[in-house]
Write a protein that holds these residues in place. Structure first.
Motif, PDB file in Angstrom:
ATOM      1  N   GLU A   9     -92.034  -7.439  -5.892  1.00  0.00           N
ATOM      2  CA  GLU A   9     -92.336  -8.818  -5.521  1.00  0.00           C
ATOM      3  C   GLU A   9     -93.797  -9.198  -5.718  1.00  0.00           C
ATOM      4  O   GLU A   9     -94.134 -10.373  -5.613  1.00  0.00           O
ATOM      5  N   GLN A  10     -94.661  -8.226  -5.990  1.00  0.00           N
ATOM      6  CA  GLN A  10     -96.071  -8.495  -6.277  1.00  0.00           C
ATOM      7  C   GLN A  10     -96.486  -7.604  -7.441  1.00  0.00           C
ATOM      8  O   GLN A  10     -95.970  -6.496  -7.583  1.00  0.00           O
ATOM      9  N   PRO A  11     -97.438  -8.040  -8.234  1.00  0.00           N
ATOM     10  CA  PRO A  11     -97.929  -7.158  -9.297  1.00  0.00           C
ATOM     11  C   PRO A  11     -98.728  -6.008  -8.696  1.00  0.00           C
ATOM     12  O   PRO A  11     -99.330  -6.147  -7.625  1.00  0.00           O
ATOM     13  N   PRO A  12     -98.743  -4.875  -9.370  1.00  0.00           N
ATOM     14  CA  PRO A  12     -99.533  -3.743  -8.880  1.00  0.00           C
ATOM     15  C   PRO A  12    -101.020  -4.091  -8.842  1.00  0.00           C
ATOM     16  O   PRO A  12    -101.516  -4.842  -9.688  1.00  0.00           O
ATOM     17  N   HIS A  13    -101.710  -3.524  -7.845  1.00  0.00           N
ATOM     18  CA  HIS A  13    -103.155  -3.751  -7.723  1.00  0.00           C
ATOM     19  C   HIS A  13    -103.945  -3.046  -8.817  1.00  0.00           C
ATOM     20  O   HIS A  13    -105.004  -3.517  -9.219  1.00  0.00           O
ATOM     21  N   ASP A  14    -103.454  -1.896  -9.258  1.00  0.00           N
ATOM     22  CA  ASP A  14    -104.199  -1.094 -10.237  1.00  0.00           C
ATOM     23  C   ASP A  14    -103.228  -0.184 -10.982  1.00  0.00           C
ATOM     24  O   ASP A  14    -102.022  -0.204 -10.733  1.00  0.00           O
ATOM     25  N   GLU A  15    -103.777   0.621 -11.883  1.00  0.00           N
ATOM     26  CA  GLU A  15    -102.936   1.513 -12.681  1.00  0.00           C
ATOM     27  C   GLU A  15    -102.251   2.570 -11.825  1.00  0.00           C
ATOM     28  O   GLU A  15    -101.120   2.963 -12.104  1.00  0.00           O
ATOM     29  N   ALA A  16    -102.919   3.045 -10.794  1.00  0.00           N
ATOM     30  CA  ALA A  16    -102.326   4.063  -9.918  1.00  0.00           C
ATOM     31  C   ALA A  16    -101.085   3.503  -9.214  1.00  0.00           C
ATOM     32  O   ALA A  16    -100.044   4.174  -9.152  1.00  0.00           O
ATOM     33  N   GLU A  17    -101.192   2.294  -8.709  1.00  0.00           N
ATOM     34  CA  GLU A  17    -100.047   1.690  -8.036  1.00  0.00           C
ATOM     35  C   GLU A  17     -98.931   1.386  -9.040  1.00  0.00           C
ATOM     36  O   GLU A  17     -97.745   1.558  -8.731  1.00  0.00           O
ATOM     37  N   ALA A  18     -99.294   0.981 -10.241  1.00  0.00           N
ATOM     38  CA  ALA A  18     -98.294   0.750 -11.288  1.00  0.00           C
ATOM     39  C   ALA A  18     -97.550   2.049 -11.598  1.00  0.00           C
ATOM     40  O   ALA A  18     -96.329   2.046 -11.778  1.00  0.00           O
ATOM     41  N   ALA A  19     -98.265   3.151 -11.628  1.00  0.00           N
ATOM     42  CA  ALA A  19     -97.633   4.454 -11.878  1.00  0.00           C
ATOM     43  C   ALA A  19     -96.702   4.843 -10.728  1.00  0.00           C
ATOM     44  O   ALA A  19     -95.616   5.375 -10.960  1.00  0.00           O
ATOM     45  N   GLN A  20     -97.124   4.557  -9.498  1.00  0.00           N
ATOM     46  CA  GLN A  20     -96.259   4.844  -8.342  1.00  0.00           C
ATOM     47  C   GLN A  20     -94.967   4.035  -8.427  1.00  0.00           C
ATOM     48  O   GLN A  20     -93.882   4.566  -8.170  1.00  0.00           O
TER      49      GLN A  20
END
Length: 77
Positions: A9-20
């Motif tokens: 429901e929200q875009p990831p804050h950073d690459e680490a969160e996108a990977a999670q």
């Protein structure tokens, strides 16, 4: 019974969160249908640990929040 699905429901804050989130999506893709999603909550908590994240659950859904943000990051149902 359906395989649980992830709704971000929200875009990831950073690459680490996108990977999670990508890991979570993969984990869900490899999960059999569950009669009670509370059984899946420990795996989500391992990927998104406190104190940075909050994972809540009910039998039919899980929700994921960043601890510093009241807006839901993702929903699994």
């Amino acid at each position: 019974m359906e395989t649980p699905r992830l709704h971000i429901e929200q875009p990831p804050h950073d690459e680490a969160e996108a990977a999670q989130l990508a890991q979570l999506r993969e984990l869900l893709a490899n999960t059999n249908p569950l009669p009670d999603l509370r059984d899946f909550a420990p795996a989500v908590r391992q990927l998104f640990p406190e104190p940075a994240y909050r994972v809540g659950c009910g039998s039919a859904h899980l929700w994921l929040h960043r601890a510093a943000d009241a807006t839901r990051l993702a929903l699994i149902r």
